[in-house]
Design a protein around this motif. Structure first.
Motif, PDB file in Angstrom:
ATOM      1  N   CYS A 122       0.806  -1.101  -0.112  1.00 13.59           N
ATOM      2  CA  CYS A 122       0.054   0.164   0.153  1.00 13.59           C
ATOM      3  C   CYS A 122       1.059   1.303   0.214  1.00 13.59           C
ATOM      4  CB  CYS A 122      -0.828   0.200   1.332  1.00 13.59           C
ATOM      5  SG  CYS A 122      -1.974   1.324   1.331  1.00 13.59           S
ATOM      6  N   GLY A 123       0.771   2.148  -1.033  1.00 12.02           N
ATOM      7  CA  GLY A 123       1.217   3.384  -1.053  1.00 12.02           C
ATOM      8  C   GLY A 123       0.580   4.578  -0.979  1.00 12.02           C
ATOM      9  N   ILE A 124       0.798   5.796  -0.765  1.00 13.93           N
ATOM     10  CA  ILE A 124       0.135   6.874  -0.914  1.00 13.93           C
ATOM     11  C   ILE A 124      -0.622   7.020  -2.052  1.00 13.93           C
ATOM     12  CG2 ILE A 124       0.155   9.584  -0.862  1.00 13.93           C
ATOM     13  CD1 ILE A 124       2.634   9.261   0.817  1.00 13.93           C
ATOM     14  N   THR A 125      -0.117   6.500  -3.236  1.00 13.59           N
ATOM     15  CA  THR A 125      -0.820   6.498  -4.596  1.00 13.59           C
ATOM     16  C   THR A 125      -0.528   4.908  -5.111  1.00 13.59           C
ATOM     17  OG1 THR A 125       1.005   7.286  -5.845  1.00 13.59           O
ATOM     18  CG2 THR A 125      -0.610   9.262  -4.919  1.00 13.59           C
ATOM     19  N   ILE A 126      -1.420   4.826  -5.970  1.00 11.10           N
ATOM     20  CA  ILE A 126      -1.349   3.524  -6.679  1.00 11.10           C
ATOM     21  C   ILE A 126       0.022   3.574  -7.582  1.00 11.10           C
ATOM     22  CG2 ILE A 126      -2.077   2.219  -8.744  1.00 11.10           C
ATOM     23  CD1 ILE A 126      -3.425   1.150  -6.311  1.00 11.10           C
ATOM     24  N   GLU A 127       0.354   4.668  -8.068  1.00  4.90           N
ATOM     25  CA  GLU A 127       1.628   4.926  -8.856  1.00  4.90           C
ATOM     26  C   GLU A 127       2.757   4.547  -7.964  1.00  4.90           C
ATOM     27  OE1 GLU A 127      -1.715   6.569 -10.854  1.00  4.90           O
ATOM     28  OE2 GLU A 127      -1.021   6.936  -8.852  1.00  4.90           O
ATOM     29  N   ALA A 179       6.485  -2.027  -6.667  1.00  6.25           N
ATOM     30  CA  ALA A 179       6.413  -3.404  -7.029  1.00  6.25           C
ATOM     31  C   ALA A 179       7.355  -4.111  -7.877  1.00  6.25           C
ATOM     32  CB  ALA A 179       5.101  -4.041  -7.197  1.00  6.25           C
ATOM     33  N   GLU A 180       7.677  -2.864  -8.886  1.00  4.14           N
ATOM     34  CA  GLU A 180       8.916  -3.000 -10.008  1.00  4.14           C
ATOM     35  C   GLU A 180       8.450  -4.072 -10.979  1.00  4.14           C
ATOM     36  OE1 GLU A 180      12.298  -3.915  -7.880  1.00  4.14           O
ATOM     37  OE2 GLU A 180      12.888  -1.925  -7.914  1.00  4.14           O
ATOM     38  N   GLY A 181       6.914  -4.151 -11.256  1.00  6.02           N
ATOM     39  CA  GLY A 181       6.626  -5.045 -12.408  1.00  6.02           C
ATOM     40  C   GLY A 181       6.068  -6.393 -11.830  1.00  6.02           C
ATOM     41  N   ASP A 182       6.273  -6.720 -10.447  1.00  8.01           N
ATOM     42  CA  ASP A 182       5.787  -8.052  -9.991  1.00  8.01           C
ATOM     43  C   ASP A 182       4.161  -7.945  -9.985  1.00  8.01           C
ATOM     44  OD1 ASP A 182       5.379 -10.338  -8.760  1.00  8.01           O
ATOM     45  OD2 ASP A 182       7.119 -10.099  -7.241  1.00  8.01           O
ATOM     46  N   LEU A 194      -1.816  -4.171  -5.209  1.00  8.40           N
ATOM     47  CA  LEU A 194      -1.465  -3.217  -5.111  1.00  8.40           C
ATOM     48  C   LEU A 194      -2.544  -2.097  -4.559  1.00  8.40           C
ATOM     49  CD1 LEU A 194       0.583  -2.245  -8.334  1.00  8.40           C
ATOM     50  CD2 LEU A 194       1.486  -3.220  -6.453  1.00  8.40           C
ATOM     51  N   TYR A 195      -2.280  -1.265  -3.730  1.00  6.83           N
ATOM     52  CA  TYR A 195      -3.393  -0.418  -3.067  1.00  6.83           C
ATOM     53  C   TYR A 195      -2.996   1.005  -2.681  1.00  6.83           C
ATOM     54  CZ  TYR A 195      -5.491  -5.079  -1.898  1.00  6.83           C
ATOM     55  OH  TYR A 195      -5.944  -6.378  -1.927  1.00  6.83           O
ATOM     56  N   ASP A 196      -3.957   1.795  -2.685  1.00  4.43           N
ATOM     57  CA  ASP A 196      -3.626   3.172  -2.150  1.00  4.43           C
ATOM     58  C   ASP A 196      -4.553   3.410  -1.069  1.00  4.43           C
ATOM     59  OD1 ASP A 196      -6.131   3.453  -3.550  1.00  4.43           O
ATOM     60  OD2 ASP A 196      -5.273   5.069  -4.873  1.00  4.43           O
ATOM     61  N   ASP A 197      -5.448   2.441  -0.534  1.00  2.00           N
ATOM     62  CA  ASP A 197      -6.303   2.435   0.587  1.00  2.00           C
ATOM     63  C   ASP A 197      -6.003   1.288   1.714  1.00  2.00           C
ATOM     64  OD1 ASP A 197      -8.392   2.178   2.566  1.00  2.00           O
ATOM     65  OD2 ASP A 197      -9.791   2.827   0.808  1.00  2.00           O
ATOM     66  N   TYR A 198      -5.226   1.681   2.777  1.00  2.00           N
ATOM     67  CA  TYR A 198      -4.668   1.063   3.801  1.00  2.00           C
ATOM     68  C   TYR A 198      -5.774  -0.056   4.151  1.00  2.00           C
ATOM     69  CZ  TYR A 198      -2.110  -0.875   7.792  1.00  2.00           C
ATOM     70  OH  TYR A 198      -1.654  -1.638   8.895  1.00  2.00           O
ATOM     71  N   ALA A 199      -7.184   0.417   4.659  1.00  2.00           N
ATOM     72  CA  ALA A 199      -8.144  -0.264   5.150  1.00  2.00           C
ATOM     73  C   ALA A 199      -8.624  -1.593   4.043  1.00  2.00           C
ATOM     74  CB  ALA A 199      -9.507   0.414   5.320  1.00  2.00           C
ATOM     75  N   LYS A 200      -8.633  -1.218   2.741  1.00  2.00           N
ATOM     76  CA  LYS A 200      -8.790  -1.987   1.785  1.00  2.00           C
ATOM     77  C   LYS A 200      -7.783  -3.436   1.927  1.00  2.00           C
ATOM     78  CE  LYS A 200     -12.767  -0.811  -0.154  1.00  2.00           C
ATOM     79  NZ  LYS A 200     -13.828  -1.504  -0.203  1.00  2.00           N
ATOM     80  N   MET A 201      -6.570  -2.940   2.074  1.00  2.00           N
ATOM     81  CA  MET A 201      -5.489  -3.877   2.060  1.00  2.00           C
ATOM     82  C   MET A 201      -5.673  -4.742   3.038  1.00  2.00           C
ATOM     83  SD  MET A 201      -1.535  -3.775   1.618  1.00  2.00           S
ATOM     84  CE  MET A 201      -1.005  -3.339   3.416  1.00  2.00           C
TER      85      MET A 201
END
Length: 345
Positions: free
Chosen positions: A35-40, A46-49, A54-61
């Motif tokens: 989880c990052g501040i943004t999906i980007e 993740a470097e393509g893995d 991938l998340y930008d919402d910690y609660a969702k993760m």
């Protein structure tokens, strides 16, 4: 990899990359979410893995049922929220140092994990140093006699550019402090681990060289519960940065060591030579740079959490143990602010 212990990481900064690298090296661990501040930011991390969600919402993760352990790698003043939310989601937690920057948040983190029956571990790589392990055993064996002094010298150089490189660095809200809370906390932890709990402190914590909210230079005098005395010197203002060093004196001996190994190993009525080892930091490298700690230090704590999940035992450094260094530093800040000796609870 159905039998692996599955990890999620919140935060995508430099320290999170050590966690990710250590997880990927472990045959029984798997990184399944970031989880990052943004999906980007998460995508870049993740470097393509494509196996990593991938998340930008910690609660969702945290809704991802397969996650066993969350690595909290956010700025220090955000650790509390990350840990409490993970605990409420039923996830074990490996938190970066310092545990948090206020006593209230540390208490809330520990209570949340205990009440939800999940484990809270914290990363303190310097506890793996061979010199520290030999020293602690020597103290337990009584080789220096009665401990009378324990000192730590934690003098680093951090440039103005270092503090400008992240908006949270050098701030009270997110960094929690300066030379002591960010850089020096490892050494503060180590001194207490070897010498025992501290009874009281008196400190000076000015800002002498950097344009930051927190201290870049600090001196603390200590009174240990054993009756021994000590000094901690911490700085990010000195150039060049100095070797991290510890001195432990007793009425029958002295031990002094640093990043490069032992300086003194001398006991009354004994010609015992100092232990010799090539890997002075215990991280699989002979490098003494605190800014270039290899992944092996984090691998130890990832492996620790794998065993915690499998066995239910306590982490190597649990929440109660991890908070001791922060409580001491907070007492030092109060002493510097009030000009008084501060007793630790």
């Amino acid at each position: 990899m159905n039998n692996t212990v599955k990890f999620g990481i919140v935060g995508t900064g430099a320290i999170a990359r050590y966690h990710a690298a250590a997880i990927k090296l472990h045959s029984e661990a798997e990184l399944v979410a970031v989880c990052g501040i943004t999906i980007e930011k998460a995508e870049e991390f993740a470097e393509g893995d494509t196996s990593i969600r991938l998340y930008d919402d910690y609660a969702k993760m945290l809704e991802l049922a397969e996650i066993d352990v969350i690595c909290v790698c956010t700025p220090s003043g955000m650790h509390g929220d990350g840990v409490v939310l993970a605990a409420h989601a039923g996830k074990h937690v490996l938190c970066e140092k310092p545990l948090e920057v206020t006593a209230e948040r540390m208490t809330a983190m520990i209570r949340a994990c205990r009440s939800r029956n999940v484990k809270l571990g914290c990363v303190f790589q310097r506890r793996l140093m061979p010199a520290m392990l030999h020293t602690r055993q020597a103290l337990l064996d009584g080789k220096i006699g009665r401990p009378v002094m324990g000192n730590a010298y934690l003098k680093y150089y951090r440039s103005p550019e270092y503090y400008q490189s992240g908006g949270w660095r050098g701030t009270r809200a997110l960094d929690g402090g300066g030379a002591l809370m960010n850089q020096g906390v490892h050494g503060v932890d180590l001194l207490q681990y070897m010498m025992g709990d501290v009874a009281s402190v008196f400190a000076y914590c000015p800002t002498l060289a950097r344009d930051i909210e927190v201290e870049d230079t600090a001196v603390i005098t200590l009174k240990f519960k054993s009756g021994a005395l000590g000094v901690i010197q911490g700085a990010t203002s000195v150039y060049p940065g100095q070797e991290t060093r510890f001195e432990l004196h007793g009425d029958r001996g002295t031990i002094e060591f640093g990043d490069e190994g032992f300086k003194q190993w001398k006991f009354m009525d004994s010609d015992e030579p100092a232990p010799v080892f090539e890997d002075t930091l215990g991280f699989g490298s002979t490098s003494s740079s605190a800014q270039q700690l290899p992944v092996a230090g984090h691998y130890y704590y990832i492996n620790d959490m794998v065993e915690v999940v499998r066995t239910g035992r306590e982490p190597h450094v649990n929440g109660e143990e991890a908070r001791k260094s922060v409580d001491l530093i907070l007492a030092a800040y109060e002493s510097a602010r009030t000009g008084k000796e501060i007793e630790l609870a």
